[in-house]
Design an enzyme around this catalytic site. Structure first.
Site, PDB file in Angstrom:
ATOM      1  N   HIS A  74      32.146  36.271  31.228  1.00 39.27           N
ATOM      2  CA  HIS A  74      33.062  37.192  31.896  1.00 39.27           C
ATOM      3  C   HIS A  74      34.528  36.411  31.889  1.00 39.27           C
ATOM      4  O   HIS A  74      34.670  35.110  31.250  1.00 39.27           O
ATOM      5  CB  HIS A  74      32.930  37.219  33.490  1.00 39.27           C
ATOM      6  CG  HIS A  74      32.573  35.617  34.108  1.00 39.27           C
ATOM      7  ND1 HIS A  74      31.312  35.331  33.892  1.00 39.27           N
ATOM      8  CD2 HIS A  74      33.195  34.924  34.703  1.00 39.27           C
ATOM      9  CE1 HIS A  74      31.293  34.013  34.463  1.00 39.27           C
ATOM     10  NE2 HIS A  74      32.419  33.882  34.803  1.00 39.27           N
TER      11      HIS A  74
ATOM     12  N   HIS B 292      38.306  35.435  33.719  1.00 38.47           N
ATOM     13  CA  HIS B 292      38.827  35.364  34.883  1.00 38.47           C
ATOM     14  C   HIS B 292      40.262  36.055  34.866  1.00 38.47           C
ATOM     15  O   HIS B 292      41.042  35.588  33.972  1.00 38.47           O
ATOM     16  CB  HIS B 292      39.020  34.228  35.574  1.00 38.47           C
ATOM     17  CG  HIS B 292      37.737  33.582  35.779  1.00 38.47           C
ATOM     18  ND1 HIS B 292      37.065  33.726  37.291  1.00 38.47           N
ATOM     19  CD2 HIS B 292      36.753  32.953  35.029  1.00 38.47           C
ATOM     20  CE1 HIS B 292      36.026  33.068  37.102  1.00 38.47           C
ATOM     21  NE2 HIS B 292      35.577  32.387  35.832  1.00 38.47           N
TER      22      HIS B 292
END
Ligand code: 5GP
Length: 152
Positions: free
Chosen positions: A115, A117
Site C-alpha cells: 500500500h 500512504h
C-alpha cells in the site's frame, strides 16, 4: 473476488497471506471508508491516521511488497496516488503531502498487502505515531466524503 489472480507465480513462491486485513477489505469481508476505486486499485481512509486525511492506496493484486508486485499494478497504484494526492491536499488544505510505501517489517511495514500512504502535512502539526490510535469512525466517514468531493 476482486483481488486479481497472480498468474505469473505459483502459490508456493508467494508468502502472501490471504487473511491480511487489506485482502479482507478488497473481498468486502471487512469495512473501509473508500474514497476511490477502479479495476486495479482501491483508495480508503487509514483507520489509525497519522494526520487528518491519511489515505491509503492499494492494488487489487496479492503482493506483500514492491518486490512481489506485478509492474502493471505498480503503475496502476502510482496512477491512483497521482489522482488522490491532489484531492487529499485540497480537501485538507495541506501545504505538503507525504507519500510513503514501506516494504518489510524492518522498514516498518505492519500490514502485508502492499500500500501507499498519502499523508497531509502542515507546519506545526506533528505526525502521530504509526498505526497506533484508532480514529473516530464518523470523522473518518466525513473525511472520506471531503476527499470524494475534492475528486469531483
Ligand atoms: P504499514 O505499517 O504496513 O506501512 O501501514 C499499515 C497502515 O494500515 C497503518 O497506517 C495502519 O494504521 C493501517 N491499518 C491497519 N489496520 C487497518 C484497518 O483495519 N483498516 C484501515 N483502513 N487501515 C488499517
Amino acid at each position: 473476488m476482486p483481488v486479481q489472480e497472480n498468474s505469473k507465480r505459483t502459490i508456493s513462491d508467494v508468502a502472501y497471506d490471504e487473511n491480511n486485513i487489506f485482502a479482507k477489505i478488497l473481498r468486502k469481508e471487512a469495512p473501509c471508508f473508500a474514497v476511490y476505486e477502479d479495476e486495479m486499485t482501491l483508495a480508503f481512509m487509514d483507520v489509525m491516521p497519522q494526520t487528518q486525511g491519511h489515505t491509503l492506496v492499494i492494488p487489487k493484486f496479492p503482493a506483500e511488497n514492491i518486490f512481489d508486485l506485478d509492474p502493471e499494478y505498480a503503475a496502476a497504484m502510482a496512477k491512483t496516488v497521482k489522482k488522490i494526492a491532489p484531492a487529499v491536499k485540497a480537501a485538507f488544505d495541506a501545504p505538503g503531502i507525504l507519500i510513503a510505501q514501506l516494504n518489510g517489517a524492518a522498514a516498518g511495514q505492519t500490514v502485508f498487502h502492499i500500500h501507499t500512504h498519502i499523508i497531509p502535512r502542515s507546519e506545526g502539526i506533528d505526525l502521530k505515531l504509526h498505526a497506533r490510535e484508532m480514529a473516530d469512525f464518523d470523522e473518518l466517514k466525513q473525511h472520506a466524503e471531503r476527499i470524494k468531493r475534492a475528486l469531483g
